[in-house]
Design a protein around this motif. Structure first.
Motif, PDB file in Angstrom:
ATOM      1  N   GLU A  54       0.827  -1.200   0.000  1.00  0.00           N
ATOM      2  CA  GLU A  54       0.000   0.000   0.000  1.00  0.00           C
ATOM      3  C   GLU A  54       0.865   1.254   0.000  1.00  0.00           C
ATOM      4  N   ARG A  58       0.996   4.284  -2.807  1.00  0.00           N
ATOM      5  CA  ARG A  58       0.887   5.717  -2.493  1.00  0.00           C
ATOM      6  C   ARG A  58       2.055   6.493  -3.088  1.00  0.00           C
ATOM      7  N   GLU A  62       1.685   9.643  -5.657  1.00  0.00           N
ATOM      8  CA  GLU A  62       2.237  10.972  -5.371  1.00  0.00           C
ATOM      9  C   GLU A  62       3.296  11.396  -6.383  1.00  0.00           C
TER      10      GLU A  62
END
Length: 541
Positions: A54, A58, A62
């Motif tokens: 996870e 992310r 980003e």
């Protein structure tokens, strides 16, 4: 085949490792006899890698094109924050060591150095390292890779094969493994992780079956880890497992380690740069937390009483009909309304990102029921649901996971749900109803791909039965009619059509008419599911 590691490969590795650990989770849990036979090593490793995966996702969200070092650092930090149990903290520290070297580059030589650093970091995290464990497997993989030369693929393959061989030697290194007739659970998990690293680099699949039991002079005993068979540690072992994250300066760690080592055993402290994950088994849980307070700021504190956890596992076998709930995982607003009307709680899932185990745990807890029947409606959720169920059982929740593969199977199960029945009887009835429902779907291909029915191109209409593509075409209604015809050729009494978002208005009418022509005796019901995953879902009971 890759010449150097990059962030995309790390992302692929995380996904493959999570899948592999999900498939092997129950097997690894069943191997767990050291350091405590509590049958949760596979679950802990899965949850740790899930947190790492996870974090990498992310990182990609980003940064459009993250560097290798950024992806590895994100994964290592995610693993540290989400690490569960002794094995999870060790794995997180192994990943941290690997990330430290790969921040400098992704050449084959960097990977070899990284595996050495990873093994060293894992050993340093453990207060009293023991051979015949994950540590031994990590060291064997690193040594073998370091002694070799050649491509990235050769390095990963060498590390995997050495880890596998080391795993099979663990019973000769640790008496408790030999007595139980098993290999080390944590080492088994690392073999899976290294195998998927090789797979991510080469595109091949080196993961063959790994022996989980070996024949010894002594008989093999039943092991913990499977539902209803958790076992507390034996006499003389500390009563509590204490885990917490800790914000503390590096210089505070030697004193903390010394204090915790004096309180108990199985001490593992992983991390760095002011963030640490602390794991220890003690008789005085309060003292272990107070030691953390003196060192810095402990938080996300988890304390497990081994005997109580085992007792709760036994309690879940008692019959009760009080406080039962059904939780259905769906992606369409219409499907959610159907499930709620049938009396189920609903977890609205993102169609682009299946819920992780932590989300499933939270959703089940929101049901506020002692007994929960979980309808997955997606085969990709089985691993996450299994890990979530193990966590919930430790809290005393009696949970049954029905591996429904399609929302139409979930609707069939809900149709026969009866809270007045005994829990096991209700589960059996719902499972039977779901299993008796064949499912199909219409979808539109997003790109070129090989299927069982041939090669499809972007924009092609795909007809799937039981998850496999059986027909490819250009006309949505024509493919729908052919798909429904194939389904009804095998018989059936009830057809359920669930329209997806954007489905043409005439699709349902044409299919209802087609069903009547082929089998006039069959009833057909149509629902507006508004799901994004498929233009049409078909169920035949």
């Amino acid at each position: 085949m890759l010449d150097t590691l990059d962030a995309t490969t790390v992302r692929t590795w995380c996904r493959l490792a999570l899948t592999a650990l999900g498939q092997a989770r129950e097997e690894i849990d069943a191997l767990n006899v050291y350091p405590v036979p509590d049958g949760d090593t596979g679950t802990n490793l899965y949850l740790t890698v899930e947190s790492a995966a996870e974090a990498v996702e992310r990182c990609f969200a980003e940064q459009a094109e993250p560097e290798l070092g950024s992806a590895m650092a994100a994964g290592a930090r995610g693993a540290l924050i989400g690490a569960q149990g002794n094995s999870g903290v060790i794995l997180a520290q192994w990943l941290r060591g690997l990330a430290e070297v790969l921040a400098l580059g992704g050449e084959p030589a960097d990977l070899r150095k990284g595996l050495l650093r990873a093994a060293e970091s894992a050993y340093q995290a453990v207060a009293e390292p023991v051979e015949g464990t994950l540590l031994t497997v990590a060291a064997a993989a690193a040594r073998a890779a370091a002694q070799g030369a050649g491509s990235l693929a050769e390095a990963t393959d060498t590390a995997y094969r050495a880890a596998r061989e080391a795993l099979l030697r663990t019973p000769s290194q640790l008496a408790v493994l030999a007595e139980a007739g098993v290999v080390d659970a944590g080492g088994r998990g690392l073999v899976a992780i290294l195998g998927t690293l090789s797979d991510a680099v080469t595109g091949q699949t080196p993961m063959g079956p790994v022996a989980q039991r070996r024949e010894f002079d002594r008989p093999v005993r039943p092991l913990g880890g499977c539902e209803g068979h958790e076992r507390p540690p034996g006499p003389g072992h500390p009563a509590f497992e204490v885990i917490y994250l800790l914000d503390a300066p590096d210089q505070a760690l030697p004193t903390l380690r010394a204090e915790l080592a004096g309180l108990g055993d199985s001490l593992v402290v992983g991390g760095g740069d002011g963030l640490w994950n602390v794991h220890v088994h003690v008789d005085d849980a309060g003292a272990a937390v107070e030691a953390g307070v003196r060192a810095g700021r402990p938080y996300q504190i988890r304390i497990t009483h081994f005997a109580e956890a085992a007792a709760r596992a036994g309690e879940r076998d008692r019959e009760t009909t009080a406080g039962r709930a059904v939780l259905s995982v769906v992606t369409g607003a219409g499907l959610a309304e159907l499930c709620e009307q049938a009396g189920a709680h609903v977890l609205h899932a993102d169609p682009d990102r299946p819920p992780a185990s932590a989300e499933l745990v939270t959703a089940v807890r929101r049901c506020a029921a002692r007994e929960v029947i979980l309808l997955l409606n997606d085969p990709e959720l089985r691993a996450a649901a299994g890990a979530a169920a193990d966590q919930l059982r430790q809290d005393g929740v009696r949970i049954a996971v029905l591996p429904t593969r399609s929302p139409v199977q979930g609707l069939a199960a809900l149709a026969v749900h009866e809270p007045a029945r005994r829990f096991d009887e209700d589960v059996v009835a719902m499972t039977s109803a779901a299993g008796a429902t064949r499912y199909a779907e219409l979808a539109v291909a997003e790109g070129e791909s090989w299927t069982m029915a041939g090669v499809c191109q972007a924009g092609d209409v795909l007809g799937l039965i039981d998850g496999d593509v059986v027909v490819i075409g250009a006309d949505l209604v024509a493919i729908g009619e052919e798909l429904l015809g194939r389904m009804l050729a095998a018989g059936g009494e009830l057809v359920t059509l669930v329209l997806g978002e954007g489905a043409p208005a005439e699709l349902a009418d044409r299919l209802v008419a087609h069903a009547r022509r082929q089998r006039p005796e069959v009833d057909t019901v149509v629902y507006d599911g508004r799901q994004q995953s498929a233009t049409l879902l078909i169920g035949v009971e």
